[in-house]
Enzyme design. Structure first.
Site, short mmCIF file in Angstrom:
data_model
loop_
_atom_site.label_atom_id
_atom_site.label_comp_id
_atom_site.label_asym_id
_atom_site.label_seq_id
_atom_site.Cartn_x
_atom_site.Cartn_y
_atom_site.Cartn_z
N THR A 1 -0.69 21.69 55.83
CA THR A 1 0.41 21.13 55.04
C THR A 1 -0.04 20.40 53.77
O THR A 1 0.50 20.65 52.70
CB THR A 1 1.28 20.22 55.93
OG1 THR A 1 2.21 21.07 56.58
CG2 THR A 1 2.04 19.19 55.15
N ARG B 1 4.44 32.85 60.84
CA ARG B 1 4.96 32.63 62.19
C ARG B 1 3.91 33.10 63.19
O ARG B 1 3.05 33.94 62.87
CB ARG B 1 6.27 33.42 62.37
CG ARG B 1 7.42 32.94 61.50
CD ARG B 1 8.03 31.64 61.98
NE ARG B 1 8.81 31.78 63.18
CZ ARG B 1 10.13 32.03 63.22
NH1 ARG B 1 10.80 32.15 62.09
NH2 ARG B 1 10.75 32.14 64.37
N TYR C 1 -6.92 25.94 66.70
CA TYR C 1 -6.27 24.63 66.62
C TYR C 1 -5.09 24.51 67.60
O TYR C 1 -4.97 23.58 68.36
CB TYR C 1 -5.56 24.53 65.26
CG TYR C 1 -6.21 23.91 64.10
CD1 TYR C 1 -6.20 22.54 63.92
CD2 TYR C 1 -6.75 24.72 63.10
CE1 TYR C 1 -6.71 21.98 62.77
CE2 TYR C 1 -7.26 24.16 61.95
CZ TYR C 1 -7.24 22.80 61.79
OH TYR C 1 -7.74 22.26 60.65
N LEU D 1 18.34 34.57 53.61
CA LEU D 1 17.11 35.35 53.70
C LEU D 1 16.99 36.20 52.44
O LEU D 1 17.83 37.06 52.19
CB LEU D 1 17.19 36.24 54.96
CG LEU D 1 15.97 37.09 55.29
CD1 LEU D 1 14.77 36.22 55.63
CD2 LEU D 1 16.29 38.03 56.46
N CYS E 1 5.64 22.77 59.54
CA CYS E 1 5.06 21.44 59.76
C CYS E 1 6.07 20.49 60.39
O CYS E 1 5.82 19.88 61.43
CB CYS E 1 4.54 20.88 58.45
SG CYS E 1 4.04 19.15 58.55
N LYS F 1 3.94 18.31 67.13
CA LYS F 1 2.63 18.31 67.81
C LYS F 1 2.06 16.88 67.87
O LYS F 1 1.61 16.42 68.90
CB LYS F 1 1.69 19.25 67.05
CG LYS F 1 0.27 19.34 67.52
CD LYS F 1 -0.66 18.30 66.99
CE LYS F 1 -0.79 18.19 65.52
NZ LYS F 1 -1.43 19.29 64.85
N GLU G 1 -4.82 22.12 70.90
CA GLU G 1 -3.94 20.95 70.80
C GLU G 1 -2.84 20.99 71.85
O GLU G 1 -2.55 19.98 72.50
CB GLU G 1 -3.34 20.87 69.39
CG GLU G 1 -4.38 20.55 68.33
CD GLU G 1 -3.82 20.42 66.93
OE1 GLU G 1 -4.49 19.79 66.10
OE2 GLU G 1 -2.72 20.94 66.66
#
Ligand code: NDP
Length: 588
Positions: free
Chosen positions: A432, A258, A294, A226, A154, A162, A298
């Site tokens: 989110t 991802r 989406y 990780l 996000c 975005k 966008e």
């Protein structure tokens, strides 16, 4: 002689100064523990950080905590490493004390894997409810080497950049409209991609930094590593300095997802995804956007607004899962702005030509006809996969399903002490605010004695296309599926935003509808709105819908005039009536 503009973000203040900083004034002003950052206009690449703390006498004192190698933010980007978060091992290099807690002998009560929206919310809430918590976060670079800091999709490569690029695109439109409103505007104005990218990235880095400070303040140990499971209570974190074994009573998996790449020649070598776009070091130019969800719509929308030439390749339908009448109106509104849609088409291959352009071969899935075109950029927006592969979940006994983890209504996996939350869970909205609330509620249930579960229904959302689309509740087709065609009434109408008249903007696709129960109180099942500031319009109605909104309440609510949101209070025409839903005037 200093001028200040002060913005508080919770207890953080960022102070932009011109000239010298009068610290004494500031010390009098801010008595809580605050982080103050001074952007020194004389040395724009240096930012000085001060931690404001109360001293033993209760007086505030400032501690210089400048760490230029570790700071993002305005003016500091060039001085800081490109991705400060990823270049550091841990923010706090201490090893936790192995303590006997009431929950067992583990390093931590809780280890959250993933420092995105869900993970951070869960970790912070758990600490506030008394748990000892660590949060692991690690970003693997994209195939072209893009990486980023803490905060997850996000903040770094999703909603935030975005929205900023969408805003940049809307501003371009507004500048042109301004001329009609009497502004003398230079008609040669054009956007500067590298400046936009740098502004967006600086904002992101400042958010990364505030996030890390927030974790430190809230006593969540942040580990840049990780993680992979050894067993259900043990994880190994790969750090830059070597492996570290971590044990915990409870694990929360919040690793998110991802973007996927299609399985065709040249996809990974030559294509990029939304993970790369917001920091792209060159103008995208003529762009093929593959995918009509989406992300595809966008990105295509703001690229067009910024003056580039996007084309959207649609495999089957636009905005799968959304109300299809609204989805088609969104597509038509984009088409009207000059964004072509290649329907029923899939890509076959991407190759790089001698002139650097990308040659994309594609096929129409209905006719079988093949075609090709060249582009400067190919953007894959073909969906996202859950990041389960590095977790070694089988060592802990956690089962996966289609790259995701299935959980019950308490976000519990099939292993008792392991939970999952956010985009990694199967079958829930990848949003989110959903992740944040679910993460917080999970922590409250684990450590705060709460029983409240996450309600994943009636989540409002917005697609930030040039003409925005927002909705909450059921689509028309889902309402019909659930209640039968005879049980559903759809109230609808086109409308004309007042501010569209002077610049003579198209109102053709300004449309909204309320999907409702046909009889009785006419409970509203879903609201759909296509028009300006859609998210702002729908957010309040979402609370009303969750509270049992009825058509009767809606049409007896007095509107705010002249707004576009008031159109929901003016809905009177049903689809069933066949009457023309086009308004005669704006005010009757
Ligand atoms: P989606 O799954 O929503 O859309 C993927 C698109 O790619 C679909 O149109 C799909 O077509 C198409 N596609 C899939 N595979 C191929 C292929 N091999 N070749 C061609 N086309 C293909 O994914 P997104 O990446 O757009 O979004 C992921 C999630 O992120 C969403 O679920 C959303 O919740 C979230 N998000 C939310 C935003 C917001 O709140 N504003 C913004 C952006 C993302 P088909 O329909 O045929 O399968």
């Amino acid at each position: 002689n200093s001028r200040f503009s002060v913005t508080f973000v919770r207890q953080y203040a960022t102070i932009f100064t011109s000239g010298s900083v009068a610290t004494s004034i500031l010390q009098n002003k801010f008595t809580n523990s605050s982080i103050l950052s001074f952007h020194n206009n004389d040395k724009p690449r240096q930012r000085t950080l001060y931690t404001m703390q109360s001293n033993r006498q209760g007086k505030s004192q400032m501690t210089d905590t400048t760490d230029s190698a570790n700071i993002g933010g305005i003016g500091a980007a060039a001085a800081a490493p490109q991705h400060p978060h990823c270049d550091r091992q841990t923010m706090y290099d201490h090893q936790p004390n192995r303590q006997q807690s009431s929950r067992g002998t583990y390093d931590y009560d809780l280890v959250v894997i993933g420092g995105g929206s869900a993970g951070l919310a869960c970790a912070k809430e758990a600490v506030q409810n008394g748990a000892r918590v660590a949060c692991l976060d690690y970003v693997k670079p994209t195939p072209i080497g893009t990486k980023w800091g803490v905060g997850g999709t996000c903040v770094n490569v999703g909603c935030i950049p975005k929205k900023l690029m969408h805003q940049a695109s809307l501003l371009g439109e507004a500048v042109h409209e301004a001329a009609a409103y009497g502004w003398n505007v230079d008609d040669k104005i054009k956007p500067d991609w590298s400046k936009l990218v740098s502004s967006v990235q600086n904002h992101i880095k400042s958010v990364n930094w505030v996030t890390r400070v927030d974790l430190r303040d809230k006593k969540v140990e942040y580990i840049n590593g990780l993680g992979s499971f050894v067993d259900r209570h043990t994880m190994v974190a790969k750090l830059k300095s070597g492996d570290r074994t971590i044990t915990a009573q409870t694990f929360v998996i919040a690793v998110g997802g991802r973007p996927r790449y299609p399985d065709i020649p040249g996809a990974v070598e030559y294509g990029i995804t939304s993970d790369d776009l917001f920091s792209l070091d060159h103008e995208p130019g003529k762009t093929l956007v593959v995918g009509a969800g989406y992300i595809g719509l966008e990105c295509a929308g703001f690229l067009k607004g910024l003056g580039y030439e996007p084309t959207v390749m649609v495999r089957s339908i636009v905005l799968r899962g959304f109300d299809q009448q609204m989805a088609e109106l969104v597509a038509s509104s984009m088409d009207e702005r000059g964004i072509p849609f290649l329907r029923k088409t899939v890509p076959l291959s991407v190759t790089k030509q001698d002139n650097g352009k990308l040659l994309v071969k594609y096929k129409n899935t209905e006719t079988g006809e093949e075609g090709e075109d060249t582009y400067d950029t190919v953007l894959w927006a073909v969906g996202r996969k859950g990041l389960v592969e590095d977790l070694n979940l089988s060592n802990a006994g956690v089962t996966t399903f289609k790259d995701k983890i299935q959980v019950d209504t308490k976000e519990a996996t099939n292993v008792a002490n392991i939970f999952a939350v956010g985009d990694i869970i199967y079958g829930k909205p990848e949003l989110t605010p959903v992740a944040v609330l679910a993460g917080r509620l999970l922590a409250r249930r684990l450590y705060g004695g709460s029983n409240q579960r996450m309600d994943y229904s009636d989540v409002a959302t917005t697609v930030f296309t040039p003409l925005e689309y927002a909705c909450v509740g059921l689509s028309e087709e889902d309402a019909v599926k659930q209640h039968g065609a005879d049980g559903v009434e759809v109230f609808h109408g086109y409308y004309k935003p007042t501010e569209f008249f002077i610049p003579q903007k198209s109102v053709r696709y300004c449309y909204l509808k309320a999907v409702a129960e046909r009889t009785g109180d006419q409970r509203v099942y879903g609201l759909h709105y296509l028009g300006p500031v859609a998210g702002e319009v729908i957010q309040g109605f979402a609370a009303a819908l969750k509270s049992g909104l009825t058509i009767n309440t809606l049409i007896n609510t007095v509107g705010i005039h002249p707004t576009t949101a008031e159109e929901f209070t003016r809905l009177s025409i049903t689809k069933r009536s066949g009457l023309d839903p086009t308004p005669a005037s704006c005010c009757s």
